[in-house]
Design an enzyme around this catalytic site. Structure first.
Site, PDB file in Angstrom:
ATOM      1  CB  CYS A 110      47.807  76.951  45.784  1.00 28.92           C
ATOM      2  SG  CYS A 110      46.324  77.585  46.284  1.00 28.92           S
ATOM      3  CB  CYS A 170      42.182  75.205  50.666  1.00 29.12           C
ATOM      4  SG  CYS A 170      41.271  74.508  49.383  1.00 29.12           S
ATOM      5  CB  CYS A 202      45.743  70.679  46.148  1.00 32.20           C
ATOM      6  SG  CYS A 202      44.658  71.262  45.039  1.00 32.20           S
ATOM      7  CB  CYS A 209      40.940  77.389  43.012  1.00 34.66           C
ATOM      8  SG  CYS A 209      41.080  75.689  43.093  1.00 34.66           S
ATOM      9  CD  GLN A 238      34.674  59.826  34.893  1.00 43.28           C
ATOM     10  OE1 GLN A 238      35.646  60.163  35.549  1.00 43.28           O
ATOM     11  NE2 GLN A 238      34.021  58.485  34.737  1.00 43.28           N
ATOM     12  CD  GLU A 297      23.569  56.835  37.399  1.00 44.75           C
ATOM     13  OE1 GLU A 297      24.729  56.612  36.982  1.00 44.75           O
ATOM     14  OE2 GLU A 297      23.187  57.358  38.302  1.00 44.75           O
ATOM     15  CG  ASP A 303      33.074  54.832  36.513  1.00 43.36           C
ATOM     16  OD1 ASP A 303      33.876  54.656  37.409  1.00 43.36           O
ATOM     17  OD2 ASP A 303      33.030  55.860  35.621  1.00 43.36           O
ATOM     18  CB  CYS A 323      37.257  57.226  42.013  1.00 46.00           C
ATOM     19  SG  CYS A 323      35.698  56.885  42.565  1.00 46.00           S
TER      20      CYS A 323
END
Ligand SMILES: C[S@@+](CC[C@H](N)C(=O)[O-])C[C@H]1O[C@@H](n2cnc3c(N)ncnc32)[C@H](O)[C@@H]1O
Length: 438
Positions: free
Chosen positions: A65, A71, A74, A150, A271, A323, A367, A394
């Site tokens: 990249c 950036c 990542c 990207c 997701q 939710e 989740d 996560c």
């Protein structure tokens, strides 16, 4: 001073110890000897950045990249993928030990089949630097890096983003400034579905009406997209919030996992890596196959548009999905109808408020967002869930805190399985299977 990096730790930092001091080093990899610049101190921990590499890590590769390190998207694009995977498994094990005081053998992480171009959704921000620019934030900054390409997003997104940039510059439409609250353009969100590569473009502006709106709409309609949504978000930091108008195409994207269809509205969570999502569904399925669930109830907490509850509906007698987003719940209800699933119902409620007044359920799939469910939530679950819990997380830190609480309150941790939902970044998804000790 030269420092040898021992390993990677939570947050993606290279870890090094010098006497009593701990160094958390940006952009350094295991086995590397580096010189660093100090960024900040917190008690005995020094946050630093690599200044020069004295001995290069054998796992350091060339990043693909041109924006890498400017950036913030990542962090590990120049770290060999096999070693990214090992580091991630180790980080989960270490967080469980350090935060949760849990000595657990974590399963080897399940890799993504796609290391590049895997993301289904990207949120690009508008900014101004001599002209309107469009891209992602720099690391720990609100400054936008103007992206030409990207590597982790679909290739089509590059072309669309670059064309939108040319259009808004030609029409001279102002970028929104969060300090003085003036200007129009906030974000460009692109989503791609997993059935037939349809792309939804969501243009986020601060105002409903603005100069050259019709011209902008007409220009955007010439692009290769399946739907165009105009979302008005005056100043909420959560970009995908507010009222929207459909300028073209369907209001939703249609997704499908193993025959179950999901309509996802522009502001709903879904997701981000379809390949790994299927692997997560398979993992949960394998566990549920070991259980006798036909006559049992399932609670799908933080259910979004109903991904897990609908997918596993045939295995249970009845299912409840909870939710907080009304939009997602409306989709979830529609998704139940779309798939002719009758043993599920959904309510738009805060998860903790729901648990306080709810009846008991046999199984739970949970989740939550990064903050996790928290101590109060686990305590409520321990009173309301009779058999098994599938905890999807996560964030390895809140995951470790919550698992530790589950263990204290009578659950046995049967497995911890990391998934590489976000290759080339330090983010780690986990699933833990927990069973109530009878
Ligand atoms: C990580 S997503 C998971 C969604 C879903 N399980 C899926 O896989 O598509 C977390 C979801 O929790 C919802 N959420 C956030 N805070 C919440 C709360 N306090 N109570 C209930 N749901 C909440 C978000 O809107 C989001 O849809």
């Amino acid at each position: 001073m030269s420092l040898k990096i021992e390993k990677l730790v939570y947050g993606g930092y290279g870890f090094s110890k010098d006497n009593e001091k701990i160094y958390l080093i940006d952009d350094g990899y295991p086995e590397e000897v580096v010189e660093v610049d100090e960024i900040k101190r917190k008690k005995k921990t020094i946050f630093a950045k690599v200044n020069s590499i004295k001995e290069r890590s054998p796992y350091r590769i060339n990043s693909k990249c041109e924006h890498f390190q400017k950036c913030g998207g990542c962090q590990w694009l120049d770290y060999d993928y096999k070693h990214q995977l090992t580091s991630k498994t180790n980080i989960v094990e270490e967080q469980l030990k350090r935060i949760g005081k849990l000595d657990i053998k974590v399963n080897d992480i399940i890799a993504s089949d796609f290391v590049y171009n895997y993301r289904a959704k990207m949120e690009f921000g508008f900014s101004y630097n001599n002209e309107v620019i469009l891209g992602l934030k720099k690391k720990s900054s609100n400054e936008i890096v103007d992206l030409k390409s990207c590597p982790i997003s679909p290739k089509e997104f590059d072309e669309l983003r670059n064309k939108v940039k040319i259009i808004v510059n030609k029409l001279n439409i102002q970028v929104y400034n969060s300090k003085n609250k003036k200007g129009i353009l906030r974000s460009l969100v692109l989503r791609k579905n997993n059935i037939n590569n349809k792309i939804m473009m969501i243009l986020v502006t601060s105002k409903e009406n603005f100069n050259k709106k019709e011209e902008l709409k007409n220009e955007l309609l010439k692009l290769n997209i399946s739907s165009l949504i105009h979302l008005v978000n005056p100043n909420n930091k959560v970009i995908l919030s507010g009222k929207y108008n459909v300028w073209y195409g369907n209001e939703f994207l249609e997704e499908k996992f193993n025959g179950i269809k999901y309509k996802v509205l522009p502001t709903s969570f879904f997701q981000n890596n379809y390949n790994v999502t299927q692997k997560m569904l398979d993992y949960v399925n394998e566990y549920l196959n070991t259980q006798n669930t036909n006559n049992k109830s399932l609670l799908d907490l933080y259910c979004g548009v109903g991904l897990f509850g609908l997918y596993f509906s045939k295995k249970f007698k009845n299912i409840k999905g909870i939710e907080v987003s009304k939009t997602s719940i409306n989709s979830a209800k529609e998704n139940a109808k779309l798939n002719n699933i009758k043993n599920i119902d959904f309510d738009a409620l805060d998860a903790i408020k729901f648990l306080k007044n709810s009846k008991s359920y046999d199984y739970l799939i949970i989740d939550p967002p990064r903050a996790g469910i928290g101590i109060e939530g686990v305590e409520l679950i321990s009173r309301k869930i009779r058999e098994g819990v599938v905890y999807i997380s996560c964030d390895p830190s809140t995951f470790a805190r919550d698992l530790s609480e589950f263990e204290k309150l009578g659950f046995k941790i049967k497995s911890v399985q990391p998934f590489d939902m976000f290759p080339n970044t330090y983010h780690i998804e986990n699933i833990s299977i927990l069973e109530k000790i009878k």
